[in-house]
Design a protein around this motif. Sequence first.
Motif: not given
Length: 295
Positions: A115, A117, A122, A131, A139, A146, A150
């Motif tokens: 995954r 990060i 963003k 991304n 993420y 932030d 999670l």
Amino acid sequence: MEIIVAKSAGFCFGVDNAVKKVYQLLDTNNERIFTFGPVIHNDQVVNYLKRKGVKIVNDIDEVNEKGHIVIRAHGVTPVIYKKIKDKGLILEDATCPYVKKIHNLVEQKSSEGYRIIIVGDKNHPEVIGINGWCNDNAYIVNSADDVEKLKKSDEKICVVAQTTITKEKWHEVNEALKEKFENILKFDTICSATTKRQSEVEEISKVVDLMIIMGDKKSSNTQKLCDISRKHCPLTFKVETSLDLPQIDVEKIKKIGISAGASTPDWVIEEVIRKMSELNNQEVTKNEVNQEDFN
Ligand code: F3S
């Protein structure tokens, strides 16, 4: 009055490369030139290019003519490359090689089951582009707060950074991530040009009475320089052009520091130095600081 100009002020390698690519195209061909988003966060340069016929597009679907399209240093998602190909446009890829390296890394690690990060903003085009190389599945975190949102998990994670974040943020977020994940692979992808610029601003702001940071209001790397400078020098001003310069009380201000974000052309920096000396009717000593002194 002494003026200390940061040696790292102005265009970084990636921005310089992208701007030169557009100028070269203007010089060497008669076909339409598009840029995907403004090639640089600097209104003077962008307006000049517009006058020369360069068209900014924010969506490939907007393009209904043949021509060249320049991808700026921030980079883009694979979906954008596909759209460019499908439209039959000529790709002029000025993605900074340091950003391209992150795309490759994210694509590779995502295919290995990690995954991703991304530590960064963003909404920033660079982060949106990164991304895209993991199917928009990352993420994206910009603070320890932030990370707090999670869920704890035992999934394998791979952490990368937006190239222009501060080392401080990188460490803060990674500390917080340790509380949430056990299996962490991290790659500090902060660009060294950014680190140098930020550390130079930090050093200069400690020894001057007033600091001028030049850059576009939309430039996130310029804003970060201001934040760093203000910690040490409360009289820090962000200016876009010489017209924004503050009045300076020469009785109180003996030393002024100058730096600029990665999208600020040299001629804007030179103009500000010249105007400051005129405004105050003073002899100005331009004291170029050697970056090596801070390493
Ligand atoms: Fe590239 Fe670093 Fe500039 S990543 S675009 S050289 S700030």
